[in-house]
Design an enzyme around this catalytic site. Sequence first.
Site, short mmCIF file in Angstrom:
data_model
loop_
_atom_site.label_atom_id
_atom_site.label_comp_id
_atom_site.label_asym_id
_atom_site.label_seq_id
_atom_site.Cartn_x
_atom_site.Cartn_y
_atom_site.Cartn_z
N LYS A 1 73.37 66.67 -42.67
CA LYS A 1 72.87 65.30 -42.86
C LYS A 1 71.34 65.28 -42.76
CE LYS A 1 73.16 60.71 -40.98
NZ LYS A 1 73.32 59.96 -39.75
N ASP B 1 77.96 66.87 -69.98
CA ASP B 1 78.48 65.71 -70.71
C ASP B 1 79.91 66.02 -71.13
OD1 ASP B 1 79.14 63.80 -72.74
OD2 ASP B 1 77.02 63.24 -72.72
N LYS C 1 77.15 62.57 -79.68
CA LYS C 1 78.20 63.17 -78.86
C LYS C 1 79.30 63.82 -79.71
CE LYS C 1 77.14 60.70 -74.81
NZ LYS C 1 77.49 60.72 -73.39
N ASN D 1 77.99 54.68 -59.01
CA ASN D 1 77.73 53.45 -59.77
C ASN D 1 78.86 52.45 -59.54
OD1 ASN D 1 79.87 53.85 -61.87
ND2 ASN D 1 78.68 55.72 -62.20
N1 CTP Z 1 80.14 60.60 -70.61
C1 CTP Z 1 80.67 61.82 -70.25
N2 CTP Z 1 79.95 62.69 -69.48
C2 CTP Z 1 78.71 62.37 -69.07
C3 CTP Z 1 78.16 61.14 -69.44
C4 CTP Z 1 78.91 60.27 -70.19
O1 CTP Z 1 81.81 62.11 -70.63
N3 CTP Z 1 78.04 63.22 -68.34
C5 CTP Z 1 80.93 59.72 -71.47
C6 CTP Z 1 81.41 58.46 -70.82
O2 CTP Z 1 82.68 58.63 -70.25
C7 CTP Z 1 81.42 57.51 -71.99
C8 CTP Z 1 80.24 57.92 -72.79
O3 CTP Z 1 80.06 59.29 -72.51
O4 CTP Z 1 82.57 57.69 -72.79
C9 CTP Z 1 79.02 57.17 -72.38
O5 CTP Z 1 77.92 57.89 -72.74
P1 CTP Z 1 76.52 57.73 -72.01
O6 CTP Z 1 75.53 58.46 -72.85
O7 CTP Z 1 76.58 58.04 -70.58
O8 CTP Z 1 76.44 56.23 -72.19
P2 CTP Z 1 75.59 55.28 -71.43
O9 CTP Z 1 75.82 55.37 -69.96
O10 CTP Z 1 75.87 54.01 -72.11
O11 CTP Z 1 74.25 56.06 -71.76
P3 CTP Z 1 72.80 55.63 -72.11
O12 CTP Z 1 72.14 55.67 -70.80
O13 CTP Z 1 72.37 56.75 -73.03
O14 CTP Z 1 72.91 54.32 -72.78
#
Ligand code: CTP
Length: 398
Positions: A288, A306, A343, A210
Amino acid sequence: MAEQSVLLIVGGGIAAYKALELVRLLRKAGIGVRCILTRAGAQFVTPLSLSALSENKVFADLFSLTDEAEMGHIELSRASDLVVVAPATADLMAKAAHGQADDLASTTLLATDKRVLMAPAMNVRMWLHPATQRNLATLKSDGVLLVGPDEGAMACGEFGPGRMAEPEVIFAAIQAALAGPAARPLAGKRALVTAGPTLEPIDPVRFLSNRSSGKQGYAIAEALAQLGAEVVLVSGPTALPAPVGVSRVEVETAQEMLVASQSALPVDVAVLVAAVADWRPTQPAARKIKKFGAAPAPITLVENPDILATLSAQGPMRPQLVIGFAAETNDLDHNSQAKLARKGCDWVVANDVSQEGVMGGDSNTVSILSRDGVERWETADKGAVARRLAAKIAETIH
Ligand code: CTP
């Protein structure tokens, strides 16, 4: 306030040339500098360059009657706020660890009641030798502050730890030491920060990732370190240099980020800023994937661990304060409150990414959500947001 001043002991190593730049940085910041040049140090830099840059007399000989009459070894350290040794050679470290006093530098180190900051510089095998490591442990337990050494290519043609920290880094450590305890409310605390994107392989040459630049996470790691915390920054691939005083662990995938984050425990605070990929290709191809001779294969995905939820539920190892980030384009408060609950973290720093330029940009508009409510912060650059967040963390953890 009277001008702050540093007594700089320049030891005998090739890194002594960097001491000249350090003196320049200190003078530019209005910090007074007096130098002691060891006999070996004088083989690498001249008293004339040091005195021209420090705008002060350079001291060298313990038994110089004129020097003792003007400013003796006791007076030299008494007149300074901090004693800095750069480069701190293996020999100077050994002398200081054992309380030997056979020249002006070592005698001053034994006679001082001021804090001492050392920037070691030596060949990698000298640094790794058990004798040096023993001396290092003694110096640490005596309260000596250390900066570096760095790892890298050395003047002797070898590679490894032993290279003196860069002058800017030593300068930052001096500023932190001069600022005193009030400016370092997080001294003795440990912090974990995750930052940047993760990179999830599809095959040996392709990946899912990303647009996260890592800027906000790096700024937070730096701000926490400036308040005195010992910071581990677990970072996905970014173009950013490691902030001063922060130890960086570089990872690529979410799974690696989880392992590195858990290895950093125990910490007092965890700030998880990384834009972790929610999904990864189920089975990255070992070779590949070829374009010809096959229909485009769908990429099947599996959910990543997560990290935020895992650390929030870490049992006895759970950090006192766990902070997550949320990037939202709509229903900011509602979505962020739901994230907080889902979370199990203590705060969510919610940022509105509906405006262009937040991802990868230099400024940020955030709200801090906790179970007690919401605090809205005005738009500020990412450094200012980081400093404000670090100050709020310092008020909260004890
Ligand atoms: N995060 C994490 N591990 C993951 C996904 C996210 O630690 N596998 C943490 C990120 O570092 C951030 C927070 O969770 O602190 C963001 O959560 P997330 O649910 O990924 O947020 P968004 O990307 O905003 O998700 P959504 O698509 O649910 O809006």
